[in-house]
Scaffold this motif. Structure first.
Motif, PDB file in Angstrom:
ATOM      1  N   ILE A 272       0.808  -1.225   0.000  1.00 60.20           N
ATOM      2  CA  ILE A 272       0.000   0.000   0.000  1.00 60.20           C
ATOM      3  C   ILE A 272       0.841   1.275   0.000  1.00 60.20           C
ATOM      4  CG2 ILE A 272      -1.566   1.367   1.465  1.00 60.20           C
ATOM      5  CD1 ILE A 272      -3.237  -1.123   1.822  1.00 60.20           C
ATOM      6  N   PRO A 273       1.891   1.414   0.843  1.00 60.53           N
ATOM      7  CA  PRO A 273       2.666   2.668   0.777  1.00 60.53           C
ATOM      8  C   PRO A 273       3.402   2.847  -0.553  1.00 60.53           C
ATOM      9  CG  PRO A 273       3.655   1.108   2.329  1.00 60.53           C
ATOM     10  CD  PRO A 273       2.319   0.556   1.958  1.00 60.53           C
ATOM     11  N   VAL A 274       3.865   1.732  -1.147  1.00 64.73           N
ATOM     12  CA  VAL A 274       4.622   1.849  -2.405  1.00 64.73           C
ATOM     13  C   VAL A 274       3.720   2.364  -3.524  1.00 64.73           C
ATOM     14  CG1 VAL A 274       5.833   0.542  -4.196  1.00 64.73           C
ATOM     15  CG2 VAL A 274       6.289   0.078  -1.777  1.00 64.73           C
ATOM     16  N   PHE A 275       2.492   1.854  -3.615  1.00 65.49           N
ATOM     17  CA  PHE A 275       1.599   2.238  -4.713  1.00 65.49           C
ATOM     18  C   PHE A 275       0.708   3.425  -4.349  1.00 65.49           C
ATOM     19  CE2 PHE A 275       2.940  -2.026  -5.696  1.00 65.49           C
ATOM     20  CZ  PHE A 275       3.216  -1.943  -7.052  1.00 65.49           C
ATOM     21  N   SER A 276       0.898   3.958  -3.126  1.00 64.31           N
ATOM     22  CA  SER A 276       0.266   5.232  -2.764  1.00 64.31           C
ATOM     23  C   SER A 276       1.286   6.365  -2.775  1.00 64.31           C
ATOM     24  CB  SER A 276      -0.354   5.149  -1.357  1.00 64.31           C
ATOM     25  OG  SER A 276      -1.308   4.137  -1.292  1.00 64.31           O
ATOM     26  N   ARG A 277       2.580   5.989  -2.928  1.00 65.34           N
ATOM     27  CA  ARG A 277       3.694   6.941  -2.893  1.00 65.34           C
ATOM     28  C   ARG A 277       3.622   7.783  -1.625  1.00 65.34           C
ATOM     29  NH1 ARG A 277       6.947   4.319  -5.192  1.00 65.34           N
ATOM     30  NH2 ARG A 277       8.374   6.070  -5.006  1.00 65.34           N
ATOM     31  N   LYS A 278       3.327   7.129  -0.510  1.00 65.47           N
ATOM     32  CA  LYS A 278       3.283   7.808   0.786  1.00 65.47           C
ATOM     33  C   LYS A 278       3.892   6.890   1.831  1.00 65.47           C
ATOM     34  CE  LYS A 278      -0.181   9.653   2.799  1.00 65.47           C
ATOM     35  NZ  LYS A 278      -1.557   9.685   3.336  1.00 65.47           N
ATOM     36  N   THR A 339      -3.189   5.598   5.034  1.00 65.21           N
ATOM     37  CA  THR A 339      -2.046   5.689   4.099  1.00 65.21           C
ATOM     38  C   THR A 339      -2.547   5.996   2.691  1.00 65.21           C
ATOM     39  OG1 THR A 339      -0.852   4.060   5.444  1.00 65.21           O
ATOM     40  CG2 THR A 339      -0.020   4.458   3.228  1.00 65.21           C
ATOM     41  N   LEU A 340      -3.675   5.411   2.322  1.00 59.54           N
ATOM     42  CA  LEU A 340      -4.241   5.653   0.995  1.00 59.54           C
ATOM     43  C   LEU A 340      -4.739   7.088   0.843  1.00 59.54           C
ATOM     44  CD1 LEU A 340      -6.311   2.359   0.641  1.00 59.54           C
ATOM     45  CD2 LEU A 340      -4.398   3.006  -0.821  1.00 59.54           C
ATOM     46  N   TYR A 341      -5.216   7.659   1.951  1.00 56.47           N
ATOM     47  CA  TYR A 341      -5.855   8.973   1.900  1.00 56.47           C
ATOM     48  C   TYR A 341      -4.892  10.023   1.359  1.00 56.47           C
ATOM     49  CZ  TYR A 341      -8.152  13.226   3.525  1.00 56.47           C
ATOM     50  OH  TYR A 341      -8.720  14.473   3.593  1.00 56.47           O
ATOM     51  N   ARG A 342      -5.298  10.671   0.282  1.00 56.78           N
ATOM     52  CA  ARG A 342      -4.532  11.724  -0.375  1.00 56.78           C
ATOM     53  C   ARG A 342      -3.189  11.231  -0.906  1.00 56.78           C
ATOM     54  NH1 ARG A 342      -5.311  17.476   2.562  1.00 56.78           N
ATOM     55  NH2 ARG A 342      -4.825  18.108   0.439  1.00 56.78           N
ATOM     56  N   GLY A 343      -3.103   9.925  -1.120  1.00 60.61           N
ATOM     57  CA  GLY A 343      -1.904   9.377  -1.733  1.00 60.61           C
ATOM     58  C   GLY A 343      -1.993   9.454  -3.245  1.00 60.61           C
ATOM     59  N   SER A 344      -0.859   9.291  -3.907  1.00 61.98           N
ATOM     60  CA  SER A 344      -0.820   9.249  -5.372  1.00 61.98           C
ATOM     61  C   SER A 344      -0.979   7.784  -5.776  1.00 61.98           C
ATOM     62  CB  SER A 344       0.507   9.827  -5.882  1.00 61.98           C
ATOM     63  OG  SER A 344       0.537   9.782  -7.285  1.00 61.98           O
ATOM     64  N   ILE A 345      -2.235   7.345  -5.831  1.00 63.66           N
ATOM     65  CA  ILE A 345      -2.515   5.918  -5.939  1.00 63.66           C
ATOM     66  C   ILE A 345      -2.333   5.435  -7.378  1.00 63.66           C
ATOM     67  CG2 ILE A 345      -4.294   4.151  -5.701  1.00 63.66           C
ATOM     68  CD1 ILE A 345      -5.459   5.845  -3.418  1.00 63.66           C
ATOM     69  N   SER A 346      -1.571   4.346  -7.509  1.00 63.12           N
ATOM     70  CA  SER A 346      -1.336   3.719  -8.802  1.00 63.12           C
ATOM     71  C   SER A 346      -1.959   2.331  -8.775  1.00 63.12           C
ATOM     72  CB  SER A 346       0.177   3.620  -9.067  1.00 63.12           C
ATOM     73  OG  SER A 346       0.417   2.899 -10.251  1.00 63.12           O
ATOM     74  N   LEU A 347      -2.941   2.104  -9.646  1.00 63.40           N
ATOM     75  CA  LEU A 347      -3.694   0.841  -9.586  1.00 63.40           C
ATOM     76  C   LEU A 347      -3.017  -0.238 -10.431  1.00 63.40           C
ATOM     77  CD1 LEU A 347      -7.367   2.155  -9.697  1.00 63.40           C
ATOM     78  CD2 LEU A 347      -6.092   1.307  -7.728  1.00 63.40           C
ATOM     79  N   GLU A 348      -1.779  -0.551 -10.076  1.00 61.81           N
ATOM     80  CA  GLU A 348      -1.081  -1.682 -10.684  1.00 61.81           C
ATOM     81  C   GLU A 348      -1.635  -2.983 -10.077  1.00 61.81           C
ATOM     82  OE1 GLU A 348       1.056  -1.250 -13.019  1.00 61.81           O
ATOM     83  OE2 GLU A 348       1.671   0.840 -12.869  1.00 61.81           O
ATOM     84  N   ALA A 493       9.174  -8.988 -20.209  1.00 62.67           N
ATOM     85  CA  ALA A 493      10.192  -7.939 -20.367  1.00 62.67           C
ATOM     86  C   ALA A 493      11.043  -7.866 -19.105  1.00 62.67           C
ATOM     87  CB  ALA A 493       9.499  -6.600 -20.609  1.00 62.67           C
ATOM     88  N   PHE A 494      12.315  -7.444 -19.270  1.00 62.47           N
ATOM     89  CA  PHE A 494      13.179  -7.309 -18.098  1.00 62.47           C
ATOM     90  C   PHE A 494      12.620  -6.267 -17.140  1.00 62.47           C
ATOM     91  CE2 PHE A 494      16.386  -8.890 -21.232  1.00 62.47           C
ATOM     92  CZ  PHE A 494      16.578 -10.126 -20.619  1.00 62.47           C
ATOM     93  N   ALA A 495      12.668  -6.613 -15.853  1.00 65.56           N
ATOM     94  CA  ALA A 495      12.004  -5.774 -14.862  1.00 65.56           C
ATOM     95  C   ALA A 495      12.890  -4.663 -14.329  1.00 65.56           C
ATOM     96  CB  ALA A 495      11.532  -6.649 -13.691  1.00 65.56           C
ATOM     97  N   GLY A 496      14.196  -4.807 -14.422  1.00 65.06           N
ATOM     98  CA  GLY A 496      15.072  -3.857 -13.740  1.00 65.06           C
ATOM     99  C   GLY A 496      15.151  -4.199 -12.259  1.00 65.06           C
ATOM    100  N   ASN A 497      16.017  -3.490 -11.541  1.00 68.98           N
ATOM    101  CA  ASN A 497      16.224  -3.838 -10.122  1.00 68.98           C
ATOM    102  C   ASN A 497      15.053  -3.427  -9.239  1.00 68.98           C
ATOM    103  OD1 ASN A 497      18.666  -4.821 -10.900  1.00 68.98           O
ATOM    104  ND2 ASN A 497      19.849  -3.042 -10.175  1.00 68.98           N
ATOM    105  N   ASN A 498      14.381  -2.328  -9.596  1.00 67.40           N
ATOM    106  CA  ASN A 498      13.356  -1.793  -8.694  1.00 67.40           C
ATOM    107  C   ASN A 498      12.178  -1.244  -9.503  1.00 67.40           C
ATOM    108  OD1 ASN A 498      11.952  -0.778  -6.526  1.00 67.40           O
ATOM    109  ND2 ASN A 498      13.548   0.669  -5.882  1.00 67.40           N
ATOM    110  N   PRO A 499      11.374  -2.129 -10.119  1.00 67.74           N
ATOM    111  CA  PRO A 499      10.325  -1.641 -11.030  1.00 67.74           C
ATOM    112  C   PRO A 499       9.241  -0.824 -10.338  1.00 67.74           C
ATOM    113  CG  PRO A 499      10.080  -3.995 -10.597  1.00 67.74           C
ATOM    114  CD  PRO A 499      11.380  -3.588  -9.994  1.00 67.74           C
ATOM    115  N   TRP A 500       9.041  -1.015  -9.017  1.00 69.77           N
ATOM    116  CA  TRP A 500       7.962  -0.289  -8.323  1.00 69.77           C
ATOM    117  C   TRP A 500       8.494   0.939  -7.582  1.00 69.77           C
ATOM    118  CZ3 TRP A 500       4.735  -2.775 -10.996  1.00 69.77           C
ATOM    119  CH2 TRP A 500       4.662  -4.172 -11.037  1.00 69.77           C
ATOM    120  N   GLN A 501       9.832   1.178  -7.645  1.00 69.68           N
ATOM    121  CA  GLN A 501      10.448   2.306  -6.922  1.00 69.68           C
ATOM    122  C   GLN A 501      10.150   2.227  -5.421  1.00 69.68           C
ATOM    123  OE1 GLN A 501      12.596   4.507  -8.552  1.00 69.68           O
ATOM    124  NE2 GLN A 501      12.272   2.866 -10.061  1.00 69.68           N
ATOM    125  N   ALA A 502      10.321   1.028  -4.866  1.00 62.66           N
ATOM    126  CA  ALA A 502      10.115   0.816  -3.433  1.00 62.66           C
ATOM    127  C   ALA A 502      11.402   1.126  -2.678  1.00 62.66           C
ATOM    128  CB  ALA A 502       9.692  -0.627  -3.187  1.00 62.66           C
TER     129      ALA A 502
END
Length: 537
Positions: A272-278, A339-348, A493-502
């Motif tokens: 939740i924090p990773v995909f809420s960017r909070k 945590t979701l509240y006012r987060g930049s939510i990404s629905l991956e 496809a190759f994911a890279g080291n940190n595809p979710w920017q966690a």
């Protein structure tokens, strides 16, 4: 995305044949993958058994099975799903892979003991499956093995009990390993206030595994002794007490619910924090609530026995304790929502499964309050309402968290991404199928349809038919999801080291991670959800 030729720990070592290279490996990541493949296979077996159960219940009267076969089907479905999938699923697979990575260690504290845990799990699973085809035939007692029926039935209950005993040992050894690893192998700077919340959930779970599982081991041994030499501990004809069995069984099995769901909560707390960017709202409260759930959950077993004839005082105490354990669970839900509240939510896809978890687990938790209150529990006890509630907690909770973990961490483990659009479609089908399957169960239970019954009255047929159709929809969604993940693992496809920017440590090494994780112990300088420091120790 970075091009990656290095397959990390997935690379064959050429030291011995490929199969032996895996099944005798002491690398925590390989053992975690062995668990992942094993629990995945057993999950699909359990799904198939569940589909057969629902097909039998599509109409009143015999449909595809005899009454005895139906008893065997729901017993095996329960044993496979509880002991071979839900309990070892997240701790055995993702716990093994991510625990050392998230705390900056090279491996768990006892790598060989870790391998022994997996072998004991496989041995127990083999014995459970053997019980189908040997002795007096498949066990027909339900996964609870209630006496006096389980001590008298001529079916192959003894072998199934021995299998549960061995799987329990596997669980205890995993718990000992995890507690020692978290205490002793944390990287410099990784103090308790910087532990990822998934690690906190594994820590609380491990203590429940260590303290509660031996009670189950003792209980199944006593039933085996009763069956083999007529010990008379639970048989009223010999002076025994069957209620004693229920106490012993639920002293383990209710805490086991938290062995199943606490790691799932840990997964959701990561996503939740990773995909809420909070940053996580209320980190300390979520960490403390994991320990509080483990502690309070060990005191509420009596609410399974409100109709067994216990005293009014005991009913009042167990009912109160059951309501109290809802508090730390609610703390987690409130903090996730905050945590979701006012987060930049990404629905991956990982976030979709996490949000589905919060919704379905909340329904499971709220319907659990109906069972925690003695007056309402007596109305719905042993009806399909209990089956629906249980699946909302276990499948809607742990199952969806397991799927969320698959979509979140597989790019790290295999270094490749899956198809996002197909994953989203699969999630939608699974979500719809799940609710079509289990919500009608609660309705038909409220109308009085008992569980574990082979036949039912005609006026229950409509809801049962909807439920069976829901099982087909759910199965289609699961099939689509697994095919998409498999294709992604092989050719994505190759994911890279940190595809979710966690920001947690497992995203620092390459994808897949190298054999020893880190070239040197990382110096941890920030919290696990300081997303501005993503990809840094």
């Amino acid at each position: 995305m970075a091009k990656q030729n290095d397959r990390g720990f997935l690379q064959a070592s050429n030291r011995q044949p490929l199969l032996f290279d895996w099944i005798f490996s002491v690398d925590h990541k390989r053992i975690g993958l062995l668990y992942l493949y094993s629990v995945g296979a057993f999950f699909l077996s359990g799904v198939l058994l569940g589909l057969l159960i629902r097909l039998e219940l599509i109409a009143p009267g015999p449909t595809i099975a005899t009454a005895q076969t139906y008893n065997a089907l729901f017993t095996l479905h329960g044993v496979v799903m509880i002991f071979l999938f839900i309990i070892p699923g997240i701790p055995g697979a993702f716990g093994n892979i991510m625990l050392p990575l998230q705390i900056g260690a090279q491996d768990v504290a006892f790598p060989r003991l870790n391998l022994l845990s997996w072998w004991l799990y496989i041995l127990g699973a083999f014995m459970a499956l053997t019980s189908l085809f040997s002795g007096g035939g498949p066990p027909d007692t339900g996964w609870t093995f209630y006496v006096p029926f389980s001590s008298e039935t001529p079916t192959n209950v003894s072998l199934a009990l021995l299998a549960v005993f061995i799987i329990g040992f596997s669980s205890i050894l995993t718990g000992v390993n995890f507690v020692t690893t978290i205490h002793r192998l944390r990287s410099p700077g990784m103090h308790w206030g910087r532990l990822p919340l998934f690690i906190w959930s594994l820590y609380a779970t491990a203590w429940v595994q260590i303290l509660a599982t031996p009670v189950l081991g003792i209980t199944v041994v006593l039933v085996m002794v009763e069956r083999i030499i007529g010990f008379g501990l639970f048989d009223p004809a010999r002076g025994g007490d069957p209620i004693l069995y229920q106490h012993l069984f639920w002293i383990y099995s209710h805490p086991a619910v938290y062995i199943m769901v606490l790691p799932a909560m840990g997964v959701i707390s990561e996503i939740i924090p990773v995909f809420s960017r909070k940053p996580t709202f209320g980190y300390k409260a979520i960490a403390a609530s994991s320990v509080a759930i483990a502690a309070a959950g060990s005191l509420v077993w009596g609410h399974h026995m409100f109709v067994s004839g216990m005293s009014d005082t005991a009913i009042l105490i167990f009912s109160l304790l059951t309501f109290l354990v809802a508090i730390p669970s609610a703390v987690k839900v409130f903090n996730w929502v905050a945590t979701l509240y006012r987060g930049s939510i990404s629905l991956e896809p990982p976030m979709l499964f996490a949000l589905a978890f919060v919704f379905l687990f909340s329904i499971g938790g709220l319907t659990g309050l109906i069972l925690g209150s003695a007056s309402t529990d007596m109305h719905v006890h042993d009806t399909h309402f209990v089956v629906g509630h249980f699946h909302y907690v276990m499948f809607g909770g742990t199952g969806f968290a397991f799927f969320a973990a698959l979509h979140y961490w597989l790019p790290k483990i295999f270094g490749r991404l899956y198809n996002m659009k197909i994953a989203t479609v699969a999630w939608a089908i699974i979500f719809v199928g799940f609710n079509l399957l289990y919500f009608p169960m609660m309705l038909v239970g409220l109308r009085g349809m008992p569980r574990r019954y082979y036949d039912y009255l005609p006026h229950f047929q409509g809801l049962n038919m909807v439920s069976t159709i829901g099982s087909w929809v759910l199965a289609i969604g699961l099939l689509l999801m697994f095919i998409n993940l498999y294709r992604g693992m092989r050719r994505g496809a190759f994911a890279g080291n940190n595809p979710w920017q966690a920001a947690t440590l497992e995203w620092v090494p390459t994808s897949p991670p190298p054999e020893e994780n880190f070239s040197h112990p990382p110096q941890v300088t920030h919290g696990p959800y300081d997303l501005e420091q993503a990809g840094k120790p």
